[in-house]
Scaffold this motif. Structure first.
Motif, PDB file in Angstrom:
ATOM      1  N   THR A 271     -22.284   9.205  -2.683  1.00 18.66           N
ATOM      2  CA  THR A 271     -23.300   8.476  -3.555  1.00 18.66           C
ATOM      3  C   THR A 271     -24.113   9.343  -4.507  1.00 18.66           C
ATOM      4  O   THR A 271     -24.297   8.871  -5.728  1.00 18.66           O
ATOM      5  N   GLN A 272     -24.362  10.637  -4.006  1.00 14.53           N
ATOM      6  CA  GLN A 272     -25.218  11.584  -5.042  1.00 14.53           C
ATOM      7  C   GLN A 272     -24.360  11.984  -6.190  1.00 14.53           C
ATOM      8  O   GLN A 272     -24.727  12.141  -7.152  1.00 14.53           O
ATOM      9  N   LEU A 273     -23.064  12.150  -5.766  1.00 13.75           N
ATOM     10  CA  LEU A 273     -22.134  12.613  -7.135  1.00 13.75           C
ATOM     11  C   LEU A 273     -21.930  11.417  -7.964  1.00 13.75           C
ATOM     12  O   LEU A 273     -21.898  11.646  -9.168  1.00 13.75           O
ATOM     13  N   LEU A 274     -21.753  10.275  -7.402  1.00 17.35           N
ATOM     14  CA  LEU A 274     -21.485   8.864  -8.261  1.00 17.35           C
ATOM     15  C   LEU A 274     -23.115   8.788  -9.162  1.00 17.35           C
ATOM     16  O   LEU A 274     -22.946   8.614 -10.292  1.00 17.35           O
ATOM     17  N   GLN A 275     -24.003   9.198  -8.546  1.00 14.59           N
ATOM     18  CA  GLN A 275     -25.322   8.853  -9.226  1.00 14.59           C
ATOM     19  C   GLN A 275     -25.671   9.962 -10.262  1.00 14.59           C
ATOM     20  O   GLN A 275     -26.240   9.693 -11.219  1.00 14.59           O
ATOM     21  N   ALA A 360     -25.282  19.225   1.192  1.00 13.22           N
ATOM     22  CA  ALA A 360     -26.401  19.271   0.088  1.00 13.22           C
ATOM     23  C   ALA A 360     -26.069  20.496  -0.791  1.00 13.22           C
ATOM     24  O   ALA A 360     -26.084  20.191  -1.995  1.00 13.22           O
ATOM     25  N   GLU A 361     -25.573  21.461  -0.139  1.00 15.28           N
ATOM     26  CA  GLU A 361     -24.997  22.628  -1.233  1.00 15.28           C
ATOM     27  C   GLU A 361     -23.735  22.120  -1.903  1.00 15.28           C
ATOM     28  O   GLU A 361     -23.755  22.509  -3.354  1.00 15.28           O
ATOM     29  N   ALA A 362     -22.785  21.545  -1.505  1.00 18.70           N
ATOM     30  CA  ALA A 362     -21.727  21.063  -2.094  1.00 18.70           C
ATOM     31  C   ALA A 362     -22.212  20.023  -3.306  1.00 18.70           C
ATOM     32  O   ALA A 362     -21.546  20.078  -4.294  1.00 18.70           O
ATOM     33  N   ILE A 363     -22.954  19.249  -3.060  1.00 14.34           N
ATOM     34  CA  ILE A 363     -23.480  18.070  -4.085  1.00 14.34           C
ATOM     35  C   ILE A 363     -24.194  19.021  -5.135  1.00 14.34           C
ATOM     36  O   ILE A 363     -23.671  18.924  -6.547  1.00 14.34           O
ATOM     37  N   SER A 364     -24.933  20.081  -5.150  1.00 20.43           N
ATOM     38  CA  SER A 364     -25.582  20.860  -6.003  1.00 20.43           C
ATOM     39  C   SER A 364     -24.740  21.683  -6.829  1.00 20.43           C
ATOM     40  O   SER A 364     -24.629  21.548  -7.955  1.00 20.43           O
ATOM     41  N   HIS A 365     -23.605  22.352  -6.172  1.00 21.27           N
ATOM     42  CA  HIS A 365     -22.508  22.948  -6.663  1.00 21.27           C
ATOM     43  C   HIS A 365     -21.680  22.203  -7.620  1.00 21.27           C
ATOM     44  O   HIS A 365     -21.408  22.542  -8.774  1.00 21.27           O
ATOM     45  N   VAL A 366     -21.247  20.943  -7.154  1.00 20.52           N
ATOM     46  CA  VAL A 366     -20.238  20.069  -7.951  1.00 20.52           C
ATOM     47  C   VAL A 366     -21.053  19.712  -9.119  1.00 20.52           C
ATOM     48  O   VAL A 366     -20.389  19.701 -10.258  1.00 20.52           O
ATOM     49  N   VAL A 367     -22.387  19.191  -9.056  1.00 23.46           N
ATOM     50  CA  VAL A 367     -22.954  18.852 -10.162  1.00 23.46           C
ATOM     51  C   VAL A 367     -23.034  19.781 -11.329  1.00 23.46           C
ATOM     52  O   VAL A 367     -22.634  19.523 -12.438  1.00 23.46           O
TER      53      VAL A 367
END
Length: 380
Positions: A271-275, A360-367
């Protein structure tokens, strides 16, 4: 050195410490050959193998005599398909374009031997329909082989309905359930042959099993000694078998709770990556899939550059068995993705040791890395 966060559990899993503890004595004190039936060492090993056989049978809803230990799912697939091909007068097989290479390469081999294979095309969600299988069946069809859950997308096929159709038509049905066992409730009801591997469910590498329904015609592929009731010769890997049995037991104990936990973490990541990243899409069905897998395509990104930049997480863009290939994923191509999108797709697969902090860390890094890679891509 800080190791990256591991989000590649579909490639392999770490051995659970409880599994390792169960295995260790069988390397040292209790090192007997399970085929040595004249002394204590052999008796101990044989008993340990039968305990593990019960544990594996239990997670599948099978009987102990229907479990054949192998070196892994690849060998199980080879034994299932080639064994049926040699045992049957019928030489037509049916499978799916999105299968693992451990099925597709065997099918290609059988074609060289004079067999015919129908490769069913999935829809854009990666799914096939029971009607497709029904329409493809012929009087000379020996076997249908459909993967329970796809290793790249996590898409779950309608195995129950497919097996029922085959049962009604008198055709053998095989499923490569390597990614499903230990993650989903798996029952062999209506299934003739089923493959699994220990290293996908927190057991050791180099050990797996093939479920063979009683009475299923199957020519042996490994000669010498007649082990495993004549199905598969070779000195039994007792530590590995013990590890597989324990891993199956542990997975069965927490199956529902772990699936719910991982689905929640996967949904948070997705959800976070899509948003946060425009031009991102989910590859495959979002309804019929494994709870721990998300395969995402990032538009306007060089896929190779993205993977190189994702240094803080361990992920992949396809099967571990084809990661050296420069070709786009055959799974994603079969689902009608363009070469560019297939190359720019990343598989995130979560597991027993994935935490909320990891996500949470993965989301930040991928973005951050997608933004960086897109800038570099546009400059080029």
């Amino acid at each position: 050195m800080n190791r990256p966060i591991y989000l590649d559990y579909n490639a392999t899993t770490p051995v659970d410490s409880r599994v390792l503890e169960t295995m260790l004595p069988w390397f040292t004190e209790q090192f007997g050959n399970a085929a040595s039936r004249t002394h204590l060492y052999g008796w101990e090993a044989a008993e340990a193998v039968e305990i593990a056989r019960r544990q594996v049978a239990r997670i599948l809803g099978a009987t102990e005599k229907e479990i054949v230990f192998t070196s892994g799912a690849t060998e199980s697939n080879n034994l299932a398909l080639t064994g049926v091909f040699e045992a049957s007068s019928k030489k037509h097989f049916i499978t799916v374009q999105t299968e693992h290479k451990a099925i597709l390469d065997v099918c290609a081999y059988l074609e060289k031997l004079g067999g015919e294979v129908t490769y069913l095309a999935p829809d854009t969600d990666g799914l096939i329909t029971p009607q497709q299988v029904s329409d493809a069946l012929r009087p000379d069809t020996a076997l249908v082989s459909v993967m329970w859950a796809n290793n790249e997308t996590g898409v779950i096929q309608p195995i129950r309905e497919l097996a029922r159709i085959c049962n009604e038509r008198g055709v053998l049905f095989h499923s490569d359930a390597t990614q499903a066992v230990g993650k989903l409730p798996v029952s062999v009801e209506g299934i003739d042959l089923l493959s699994l591997s220990a290293h996908k469910l927190y057991g050791p590498k180099g050990i797996g099993a093939l479920y063979v329904r009683k009475g299923t015609p199957l020519n042996i592929q490994m000669h010498g000694g007649g082990h495993e009731r004549g199905r598969r010769s070779g000195t039994l890997n007792v530590p590995g078998i013990v590890g597989l049995g324990k891993a199956a037991e542990l997975a069965q104990q927490t199956l529902t709770q772990e699936a719910e936990r991982l689905a929640a973490l996967r949904d948070q990541l997705e959800t976070q990556l899509l948003q946060q990243i425009p031009g991102t899409r989910v590859n495959g069905s979002r309804i019929s899939r494994l709870p721990q897998v998300s395969n995402l395509a990032f538009e306007a990104v060089d896929g190779e550059a993205l993977l190189i930049n994702l240094t803080r997480i361990a992920v992949s863009n396809g099967s571990a068995c084809t990661s050296a290939s420069v070709l786009p994923s055959h799974v994603l191509k079969a689902m009608d993705l363009s070469d560019d999108l297939a190359h720019a797709s990343v598989r995130f697969s979560l597991g027993r040791y994935t935490t909320e902090e990891n996500i949470a860390e993965a989301i930040s890094h991928v973005v951050a890395m997608v933004a960086k890679t897109r800038t570099d891509f546009l400059v080029m």
